[in-house]
Motif scaffolding. Structure first.
Motif, PDB file in Angstrom:
ATOM      1  N   ASN A 129       0.839  -1.213   0.000  1.00 48.54           N
ATOM      2  CA  ASN A 129       0.000   0.000   0.000  1.00 48.54           C
ATOM      3  C   ASN A 129       0.866   1.252   0.000  1.00 48.54           C
ATOM      4  O   ASN A 129       0.813   2.066   0.938  1.00 48.54           O
ATOM      5  CB  ASN A 129      -0.928   0.007   1.219  1.00 48.54           C
ATOM      6  N   PRO A 130       1.689   1.434  -1.040  1.00 48.29           N
ATOM      7  CA  PRO A 130       2.653   2.546  -1.036  1.00 48.29           C
ATOM      8  C   PRO A 130       2.014   3.929  -0.967  1.00 48.29           C
ATOM      9  O   PRO A 130       2.590   4.853  -0.375  1.00 48.29           O
ATOM     10  CB  PRO A 130       3.414   2.357  -2.350  1.00 48.29           C
ATOM     11  N   LEU A 131       0.824   4.100  -1.568  1.00 52.02           N
ATOM     12  CA  LEU A 131       0.181   5.416  -1.565  1.00 52.02           C
ATOM     13  C   LEU A 131      -0.307   5.809  -0.167  1.00 52.02           C
ATOM     14  O   LEU A 131      -0.362   7.001   0.162  1.00 52.02           O
ATOM     15  CB  LEU A 131      -0.995   5.422  -2.545  1.00 52.02           C
ATOM     16  N   ARG A 132      -0.641   4.838   0.647  1.00 48.27           N
ATOM     17  CA  ARG A 132      -1.130   5.112   1.997  1.00 48.27           C
ATOM     18  C   ARG A 132      -0.008   5.080   3.032  1.00 48.27           C
ATOM     19  O   ARG A 132      -0.247   5.344   4.213  1.00 48.27           O
ATOM     20  CB  ARG A 132      -2.198   4.088   2.390  1.00 48.27           C
ATOM     21  N   TYR A 133       1.198   4.747   2.591  1.00 41.81           N
ATOM     22  CA  TYR A 133       2.314   4.581   3.524  1.00 41.81           C
ATOM     23  C   TYR A 133       2.561   5.811   4.404  1.00 41.81           C
ATOM     24  O   TYR A 133       2.711   5.676   5.621  1.00 41.81           O
ATOM     25  CB  TYR A 133       3.592   4.222   2.753  1.00 41.81           C
ATOM     26  N   PRO A 134       2.615   7.047   3.836  1.00 43.51           N
ATOM     27  CA  PRO A 134       2.878   8.215   4.694  1.00 43.51           C
ATOM     28  C   PRO A 134       1.820   8.414   5.776  1.00 43.51           C
ATOM     29  O   PRO A 134       2.121   8.958   6.844  1.00 43.51           O
ATOM     30  CB  PRO A 134       2.872   9.389   3.697  1.00 43.51           C
ATOM     31  N   VAL A 135       0.578   7.984   5.503  1.00 42.01           N
ATOM     32  CA  VAL A 135      -0.491   8.165   6.482  1.00 42.01           C
ATOM     33  C   VAL A 135      -0.470   7.044   7.517  1.00 42.01           C
ATOM     34  O   VAL A 135      -0.522   7.292   8.724  1.00 42.01           O
ATOM     35  CB  VAL A 135      -1.868   8.200   5.779  1.00 42.01           C
ATOM     36  N   VAL A 136      -0.390   5.802   7.020  1.00 43.94           N
ATOM     37  CA  VAL A 136      -0.420   4.646   7.923  1.00 43.94           C
ATOM     38  C   VAL A 136       0.804   4.619   8.829  1.00 43.94           C
ATOM     39  O   VAL A 136       0.695   4.316  10.032  1.00 43.94           O
ATOM     40  CB  VAL A 136      -0.513   3.336   7.114  1.00 43.94           C
ATOM     41  N   MET A 137       1.982   4.930   8.267  1.00 46.36           N
ATOM     42  CA  MET A 137       3.222   4.868   9.039  1.00 46.36           C
ATOM     43  C   MET A 137       3.748   6.262   9.361  1.00 46.36           C
ATOM     44  O   MET A 137       4.922   6.577   9.172  1.00 46.36           O
ATOM     45  CB  MET A 137       4.281   4.061   8.284  1.00 46.36           C
ATOM     46  N   SER A 138       2.866   7.111   9.854  1.00 45.98           N
ATOM     47  CA  SER A 138       3.285   8.455  10.282  1.00 45.98           C
ATOM     48  C   SER A 138       4.048   8.359  11.597  1.00 45.98           C
ATOM     49  O   SER A 138       4.036   7.319  12.274  1.00 45.98           O
ATOM     50  CB  SER A 138       2.056   9.350  10.455  1.00 45.98           C
ATOM     51  N   LYS A 139       4.684   9.458  11.971  1.00 41.92           N
ATOM     52  CA  LYS A 139       5.465   9.473  13.207  1.00 41.92           C
ATOM     53  C   LYS A 139       4.588   9.207  14.421  1.00 41.92           C
ATOM     54  O   LYS A 139       5.032   8.599  15.406  1.00 41.92           O
ATOM     55  CB  LYS A 139       6.193  10.808  13.354  1.00 41.92           C
ATOM     56  N   ALA A 140       3.336   9.651  14.347  1.00 38.10           N
ATOM     57  CA  ALA A 140       2.404   9.427  15.458  1.00 38.10           C
ATOM     58  C   ALA A 140       2.046   7.956  15.604  1.00 38.10           C
ATOM     59  O   ALA A 140       1.479   7.548  16.625  1.00 38.10           O
ATOM     60  CB  ALA A 140       1.139  10.250  15.242  1.00 38.10           C
ATOM     61  N   VAL A 141       2.374   7.146  14.589  1.00 32.72           N
ATOM     62  CA  VAL A 141       2.072   5.721  14.627  1.00 32.72           C
ATOM     63  C   VAL A 141       3.312   4.897  14.958  1.00 32.72           C
ATOM     64  O   VAL A 141       3.288   4.043  15.853  1.00 32.72           O
ATOM     65  CB  VAL A 141       1.477   5.252  13.280  1.00 32.72           C
TER      66      VAL A 141
END
Length: 319
Positions: A129-141
């Motif tokens: 899921n490369p397009l969702r990567y910045p959202v799913v694996m954010s620093k808050a996560v």
């Protein structure tokens, strides 16, 4: 029989180590010392480059920095004790020091299991899921994911250590191991250890079984996604982003399975050889694996190699 526990501060344990093989002690002292220095240097450099190089400020390298710090802590909790045992005629350890060493060893091992599964999830999201990567694996996560790994390891280590050290120990206080390995310590208890056994089985399912299944399923989806890439070059490039992590997982879990899954010899004459082999395999797991991790990531990761070269060149020019 004489009962001893925390109420008897003068009592402790005797670590057998390689006492029955004195000729091996000097050789292994040199080998273990060299490997420990490589562990400190290799993992120290990895931590340094993941902090200093802005290109490595990503979830994957944040987890890698945690893994390197964990390897340093894990080996430091046991290697100095092992090295001292090679030089000391009477290899004793106090009750409290044994508890601390047992806690650190168990905590680091459990934390590494969870961390490796977190790294597998990171690779799954990045590839599938490369397009969702910045959202799913954010620093808050990813920061809470790493913190949760450390917390989970510390909690289970606290439970296992407290259950083990509350037991009464009587008679023979010789631990047939290099360190206060929990299974070796439990053998000395003169009380029912069924609760300890059950708790360790539960811990093994949670910290070994579940992560292995999680990692396996992650890589099934990762490989399925890679195989759908039309070009061979694209498949190779994508796989290279997770090959280092996969290699570390195979080495880590492969060693554990070999340690605890191999059949025991029924030949009494071979008991001593098997006992020596078990100790050396345990030593491999505790020292060689943390030494291989930075080597694997350095050899199989272009970003890490580039960051190390930049760090070396900056130091060279500053001089």
């Amino acid at each position: 029989m004489v009962r001893f526990n925390e109420s008897s501060p003068m009592k402790g344990f005797i670590l057998l180590g390689l006492s029955a093989h004195p000729k091996l002690e000097k050789t292994f002292f040199v080998l273990i010392l060299l490997m420990y220095l490589v562990i400190l240097l290799g993992n120290g450099i990895l931590i340094l480059v993941t902090i200093l190089d802005s290109h490595l400020h990503t979830p994957m390298y944040f987890f890698l920095g945690n893994l390197s710090f964990l390897d340093i802590c894990y080996t430091t909790s046991s290697v100095p004790l092992i090295l001292d045992s090679f030089l000391t005629p009477r290899k004793t350890i106090s009750f409290s020091a044994c508890a601390v060493q047992m806690f650190l060893s168990f905590a680091m091992g459990a934390t590494e299991c969870v961390l490796l599964s977190m790294m597998a999830f990171d690779r799954y999201v990045a590839i599938c899921n490369p397009l969702r990567y910045p959202v799913v694996m954010s620093k808050a996560v990813y920061v809470p994911m790493a913190a949760g790994s450390w917390a989970a390891g510390s909690i289970t280590a606290t439970v296992q250590t407290s259950l083990a050290m509350r037991l009464p120990f009587c008679g023979d206080n010789v631990i047939n191991h290099f360190t206060c390995e929990i299974l070796a310590v439990l053998k000395l208890a003169c009380a029912d250890i069924s609760i300890n056994v059950i708790s360790m089985v539960v811990a093994n399912v949670i910290f070994l079984g579940v992560p292995v299944l999680f990692i396996s399923f992650s890589y099934v989806f990762i490989l399925a996604t890679i195989l759908r890439i039309p070009s061979a070059e694209g498949r190779k490039k994508t796989f290279s982003t997770c090959s280092a992590h996969l290699t570390v997982v195979v080495v880590f879990y492969g060693t554990i399975l070999f340690m605890y899954g191999k059949p025991k010899s029924k030949d009494p004459l071979g008991a001593d050889k098997q006992d020596l082999a078990d100790k050396l395999i345990s030593l491999f797991y505790g020292v060689v694996t943390p030494m291989l991790n930075p080597i694997i990531y350095s050899l199989r990761n272009k970003d890490v190699k580039a960051a190390v070269r930049n760090l070396v060149s900056q130091k060279h020019f500053s001089q």
